[in-house]
Design an enzyme around this catalytic site. Structure first.
Site, short mmCIF file in Angstrom:
data_model
loop_
_atom_site.label_atom_id
_atom_site.label_comp_id
_atom_site.label_asym_id
_atom_site.label_seq_id
_atom_site.Cartn_x
_atom_site.Cartn_y
_atom_site.Cartn_z
N TYR A 33 0.69 -1.24 -0.05
CA TYR A 33 0.00 0.02 -0.18
C TYR A 33 0.91 1.35 -0.14
O TYR A 33 2.16 1.18 0.17
CB TYR A 33 -0.91 0.25 1.29
CG TYR A 33 -0.19 0.32 2.41
CD1 TYR A 33 0.53 -0.64 3.37
CD2 TYR A 33 -0.30 1.47 2.94
CE1 TYR A 33 1.01 -0.28 4.22
CE2 TYR A 33 0.29 1.99 4.30
CZ TYR A 33 0.89 0.93 4.83
OH TYR A 33 1.57 1.25 6.01
N LYS A 147 6.57 -2.11 1.82
CA LYS A 147 5.25 -1.30 2.66
C LYS A 147 4.33 -2.24 2.46
O LYS A 147 3.27 -2.05 1.55
CB LYS A 147 4.98 0.30 1.62
CG LYS A 147 4.29 0.89 2.63
CD LYS A 147 4.31 2.20 2.36
CE LYS A 147 3.33 3.16 3.23
NZ LYS A 147 3.49 3.18 4.70
N GLU A 180 12.17 2.47 13.82
CA GLU A 180 11.28 3.57 13.46
C GLU A 180 9.93 3.39 14.27
O GLU A 180 10.09 2.43 15.14
CB GLU A 180 11.09 3.52 12.04
CG GLU A 180 10.32 1.86 11.63
CD GLU A 180 10.21 1.64 10.20
OE1 GLU A 180 9.97 2.74 9.46
OE2 GLU A 180 10.31 0.53 9.89
N LEU A 205 11.58 1.30 6.83
CA LEU A 205 10.85 1.83 5.50
C LEU A 205 11.56 3.06 5.22
O LEU A 205 11.92 3.74 6.00
CB LEU A 205 9.37 2.13 5.90
CG LEU A 205 8.63 2.56 4.66
CD1 LEU A 205 8.18 1.34 3.86
CD2 LEU A 205 7.23 3.16 4.86
N1 PDD Z 1 3.10 5.09 7.48
N2 PDD Z 1 7.50 3.80 8.81
C1 PDD Z 1 6.50 3.03 8.86
C2 PDD Z 1 6.53 1.70 9.40
C3 PDD Z 1 5.37 3.67 8.22
O1 PDD Z 1 4.27 2.90 8.17
C4 PDD Z 1 5.28 4.82 7.78
C5 PDD Z 1 4.23 5.56 6.95
C6 PDD Z 1 6.73 5.69 7.62
C7 PDD Z 1 6.84 7.15 7.11
O2 PDD Z 1 6.50 6.90 5.62
P1 PDD Z 1 6.37 8.17 4.81
O3 PDD Z 1 7.02 9.34 5.22
O4 PDD Z 1 6.48 7.71 3.60
O5 PDD Z 1 4.69 8.46 5.06
C8 PDD Z 1 7.73 5.03 8.41
C9 PDD Z 1 1.80 5.53 6.50
C10 PDD Z 1 1.60 6.88 6.74
C11 PDD Z 1 0.71 4.88 7.06
O6 PDD Z 1 0.74 3.40 7.29
O7 PDD Z 1 -0.41 5.42 7.39
#
Ligand code: PDD
Length: 287
Positions: A33, A147, A180, A205
């Site tokens: 996703y 992801k 993270e 990620l």
């Molecule tokens: N989450 N690490 C994890 C485990 C994440 O699920 C996310 C993003 C990030 C940050 O990535 P980005 O900057 O590309 O949003 C880091 C999304 C927003 C979610 O699952 O809703």
């Protein structure tokens, strides 16, 4: 106005937007996703999000179910039909519908779902309330760079945080390093004023916001160091913050109940937050 979702070729009212019980996403978490922010009618960092989506699919031996151009057209149509100017766009691709069997189905087409939701983003830098963070063991699989929709450890960690009065949970690997957050990337500021975040690899990620913040920091005279840091180092740091598509740059003001720095958003975090919000308001919207 009723919400509309895109499901495998059709735009449906949200309440009718269902998928088959044998969708492999539902049965095996066999899918990936993306979440992208929409600001002033534009998809923020659309190309990097699509690059990451294609990479995640490749790593799982899947492909986009349509061309990248067509995906962009569906994205825009989903936003248009939901009249989204500020909000978020969710895209999910699974290996499709097939009789339940662990083996990849031979001729099944991957399934694509897109939804959009309005969010009145607070683009005012002064409004950062600061986040409390708890630490939890990182119990996820070894390919966190993909992801994947398989988010159970992240869900449990976030729920744990909420129940303990915190906004986010930072996950700690077997060697004591912060990987993270459950849905955000983790950062600290060291004694030299350098912004520090975990180096990329299979263990985290590659956040799109992380990437943009690194670029903005370097363009504006803030040094960024990509290296592991321990929970103890984070707790003793003058500043900490987190980044994600929906949290932007947000100060971490407490970890496991002890204040980070003086317990308020520090100067480096505030500068990065301002730079990122400016980016969202202006050049960040590049679609
Ligand atoms: N989450 N690490 C994890 C485990 C994440 O699920 C996310 C993003 C990030 C940050 O990535 P980005 O900057 O590309 O949003 C880091 C999304 C927003 C979610 O699952 O809703």
């Amino acid at each position: 106005m009723s919400r509309i979702a895109y499901v495998n070729g059709r735009y449906l009212p949200h309440r009718d937007a269902t998928i088959h019980v044998e969708d492999r996403g539902y049965q095996f978490s066999d899918g990936v996703y993306e979440v992208a922010a929409v600001c002033r009618g534009r998809i923020v960092d659309e190309e990097p999000h699509l690059d990451r989506l294609e990479r995640s699919l490749r790593e799982l031996r899947m492909r986009l179910p349509m061309s990248r151009r067509a995906i962009k057209a569906v994205s825009r149509e989903t936003l248009r039909r939901n009249r989204i100017r500020d909000g978020m766009l969710y895209t999910q691709i699974t290996r499709g519908v097939a009789p339940r069997d662990h083996l990849f189905p031979e001729r099944t087409r991957s399934a694509l779902v897109m939804t959009a939701r309005a969010v009145p983003w607070p683009l005012d830098a002064a409004s950062d309330p600061g986040a409390q963070v708890i630490s939890v063991p990182d119990i996820r699989w070894a390919r966190r760079d993909v992801k994947s929709i398989s988010l159970l450890p992240n869900v449990l960690a976030k729920q744990d945080a909420r129940e303990r009065g915190a906004y986010e949970a930072w996950m700690i690997d077997d060697e004591g390093f912060v990987t993270e957050g459950s849905s955000t990337n983790a950062w600290i500021v060291d004694a030299d004023g350098h912004a520090v975040t975990r180096d990329l690899g299979h263990h985290i990620l590659s956040g799109i916001t992380r990437g943009t913040v690194i670029r903005l920091a370097r363009e504006n005279g803030i040094e960024v160091v990509e290296r592991p840091f321990t929970l103890a180092e984070a707790k003793a740091s003058p500043e900490a913050f987190l980044t994600s598509t929906t949290s932007f740059v947000r100060a971490v003001v407490g970890i496991d109940g002890s204040a980070v720095g003086d317990g308020h958003c520090g100067p480096i975090t505030l500068k990065l937050r301002r730079l990122y919000l400016d980016y969202l308001r202006n050049s960040g919207a590049n679609a």
